[in-house]
Design an enzyme around this catalytic site. Structure first.
Site, mmCIF file in Angstrom:
data_model
loop_
_atom_site.group_PDB
_atom_site.id
_atom_site.type_symbol
_atom_site.label_atom_id
_atom_site.label_comp_id
_atom_site.label_asym_id
_atom_site.label_seq_id
_atom_site.Cartn_x
_atom_site.Cartn_y
_atom_site.Cartn_z
ATOM 1 N N TYR A 118 1.216 -1.034 0.111
ATOM 2 C CA TYR A 118 0.301 -0.374 -0.201
ATOM 3 C C TYR A 118 0.886 1.724 -0.285
ATOM 4 C CZ TYR A 118 -2.396 -3.532 2.286
ATOM 5 O OH TYR A 118 -3.690 -4.488 2.665
ATOM 6 N N TYR A 130 -14.902 -3.877 3.457
ATOM 7 C CA TYR A 130 -13.323 -4.608 2.265
ATOM 8 C C TYR A 130 -13.321 -6.147 2.926
ATOM 9 C CZ TYR A 130 -8.321 -5.658 2.289
ATOM 10 O OH TYR A 130 -7.343 -6.216 2.511
ATOM 11 N N ASP A 148 -17.827 -11.432 8.148
ATOM 12 C CA ASP A 148 -16.741 -11.416 7.968
ATOM 13 C C ASP A 148 -16.343 -10.839 9.881
ATOM 14 O OD1 ASP A 148 -13.465 -10.833 8.117
ATOM 15 O OD2 ASP A 148 -14.468 -9.827 6.286
ATOM 16 N N LYS A 164 -6.921 -12.173 12.071
ATOM 17 C CA LYS A 164 -5.887 -11.292 12.997
ATOM 18 C C LYS A 164 -5.626 -11.514 14.242
ATOM 19 C CE LYS A 164 -7.062 -7.371 10.377
ATOM 20 N NZ LYS A 164 -6.171 -7.039 9.940
HETATM 21 C C1 LIG Z 1 -13.045 -6.959 7.445
HETATM 22 C C2 LIG Z 1 -11.170 -8.200 7.385
HETATM 23 N N1 LIG Z 1 -11.393 -9.645 6.792
HETATM 24 C C3 LIG Z 1 -10.680 -10.508 5.296
HETATM 25 C C4 LIG Z 1 -9.202 -9.448 6.137
HETATM 26 C C5 LIG Z 1 -8.261 -9.723 5.186
HETATM 27 O O1 LIG Z 1 -7.179 -10.776 6.013
HETATM 28 P P1 LIG Z 1 -5.906 -10.591 6.276
HETATM 29 O O2 LIG Z 1 -4.889 -9.561 5.328
HETATM 30 O O3 LIG Z 1 -5.056 -11.373 7.371
HETATM 31 O O4 LIG Z 1 -5.472 -11.201 4.530
HETATM 32 C C6 LIG Z 1 -9.176 -7.910 6.537
HETATM 33 C C7 LIG Z 1 -7.545 -7.106 6.659
HETATM 34 O O5 LIG Z 1 -7.481 -5.956 7.610
HETATM 35 C C8 LIG Z 1 -10.227 -7.181 6.942
HETATM 36 O O6 LIG Z 1 -10.217 -6.050 7.905
#
Ligand SMILES: Cc1ncc(COP(=O)(O)O)c(C=O)c1O
Length: 423
Positions: A16, A143, A242, A271
């Protein structure tokens, strides 16, 4: 110093980042508790290494869990083999979800966990002889990750992925969930009408519960999830939550969806799953979803996916310990205490550059009218003793659960002083 760092890291490709700009990374020398040591100076990490660190850095219990497992074995494939840490972690996650989401598919990052959820929901309908149900219902400001499937269900216009839209699978996007009861009713009505006409092509609805994070920090109420559950049942589509960013107590409950009355069919977390130590994600499904893949002598119904490092035993051992710590020490409560401090410090703060302030659990966000107004914020806060970054038109904090009150107040002081210095 800046030039020297750029030269030393010339083989690294940063995420990024336009590296051609005046860009210089900061070298971390040590990390302990909520602090990072950079150029001999300790600074508070106010963003938990992309929201993953829960217990702070260099935590003795997590270190021990890792050491114990490393002396047994660091990795074995899960295909055909299994190991105790994966078995125990799957059981623990299922129990946290009340036993309703009770099958865990492990992967190595949030994005891959999302890919798994997309593929599972599409194949679910194929296995049920409804192969036309392949589209997802998604929301603006969402996202879900950087892999191709995840990009296709993330905000298509305002997101960082918009340049890829020509090659992405087309799904259906709706307005970001609103907390305003009247707007919300209108949004749900639109969704209801759409589903009444198109449900035969819809596999699932996917949403980040309560807080849409990297797509625009949109916050909304838990009853929105109840309404989505109602629509999913009414029109026979799956519901995916998610919780990669919101899981592990950050919004004040173990999973954000626990603040609603309902459960999803599929839940994705990552995470904070390992306390921020190693990459690990879990896509957890209900029995209903699992049963659609389970049949004697039907290999074509099996789920054909298996990342090499899925359910890595080191990562699973960490996750077991991390969940134990979060539960034993009531991290939901800790994040609610952080919320209270954030509210005291930020809620009433106003400035002409600020468009809005949002707080939920351990998440505090300031949105500005013009993103150019927060361009120097990262350097400013670093010089004042905190690692914080602005992105798009937001500055925010999401500290580890163990942060002390005075450090939260230091972070908010820095945020406010930044604006006050701009008068
Ligand atoms: C809500 C959400 N889903 C999926 C992801 C993707 O996770 P990763 O960075 O471990 O691939 C993120 C990453 O910030 C996220 O905030």
């Amino acid at each position: 110093m800046k030039k020297e760092m750029m030269r030393r890291t010339e083989h690294i490709w940063y995420p990024y980042t336009q590296m051609g700009d005046n860009f210089s990374p900061k070298l971390v020398e040590e990390a302990k508790g909520v602090n990072l040591k950079i150029n001999g100076q300790w600074v508070i990490d106010g963003i938990s290494s992309w929201w993953s660190v829960l217990h702070g850095y260099n935590h003795h219990s997590l270190n021990d869990a890792l050491k114990i497992q490393i002396d047994k074995f660091s990795h074995v494939m899960i295909g055909g083999l299994i190991h105790e840490p994966a078995i125990e972690l799957a059981k623990s996650l299922s129990s946290i979800c009340g036993g309703l989401l009770n099958r865990v598919f492990f992967s190595d990052s949030g994005s891959v966990g999302i890919e798994v959820a997309i593929k599972l929901s599409i194949q679910y309908w194929m296995n049920k002889k409804k192969p036309n149900k392949t589209k997802m219902i998604c929301f603006k400001k969402s996202y879900h990750g950087d892999t191709t499937g995840a990009m296709s269900i993330s905000d298509p216009e305002d997101s960082m992925h918009h340049i890829f839209s020509p090659i992405l699978m087309k799904h259906h996007f709706f307005e970001a969930p609103s907390s305003d009861p009247d707007i919300k009713q209108g949004q749900l009505k639109t969704l209801d009408v759409f589903l009444s006409k198109r449900h035969e092509e819809i596999a699932a609805i996917i949403i980040e519960p309560l807080v849409q994070c990297a797509g625009g920090f949109n916050f909304f109420e838990a009853d929105y999830l109840d309404d989505l559950r109602y629509l999913s049942d009414k029109y026979n589509v799956l519901l995916i939550y998610d919780e990669v960013a919101t899981g592990f107590c950050r919004t004040g409950s173990f999973f954000a969806y626990h603040q609603s009355k309902t459960e999803p069919d599929i839940l994705v977390c990552g995470k904070g799953l390992t306390g921020g130590y190693l990459g690990l994600a879990a896509t957890i499904t209900s029995d209903k979803v699992f049963r659609a893949f389970y049949e004697k002598s039907k290999p074509e119904k099996a789920f054909m996916h298996g990342p090499t490092f899925m359910g890595n035993p080191l990562a699973c051992s960490l996750a077991i310990k991390s969940i134990e710590l979060a539960t034993k020490n009531n991290y939901s409560d800790k994040f609610l205490k952080i919320q209270k401090i954030l509210e005291e410090e930020l809620a009433g703060f106003t400035h002409s550059l600020i468009k809005g302030i949002r707080i939920k659990g351990g998440i505090g966000v300031i949105e500005v009218h013009n993103k150019s107004d927060i361009e120097g914020f990262g350097d400013y806060s670093f010089n004042r003793g905190a690692w914080l970054r602005g992105f798009e038109s937001f500055i925010y904090t999401m500290p580890p659960a163990i942060i002390e009150e005075h450090d939260v107040r230091k972070i908010t002081r820095i945020m406010k002083d930044y604006f006050l210095g701009k008068k």
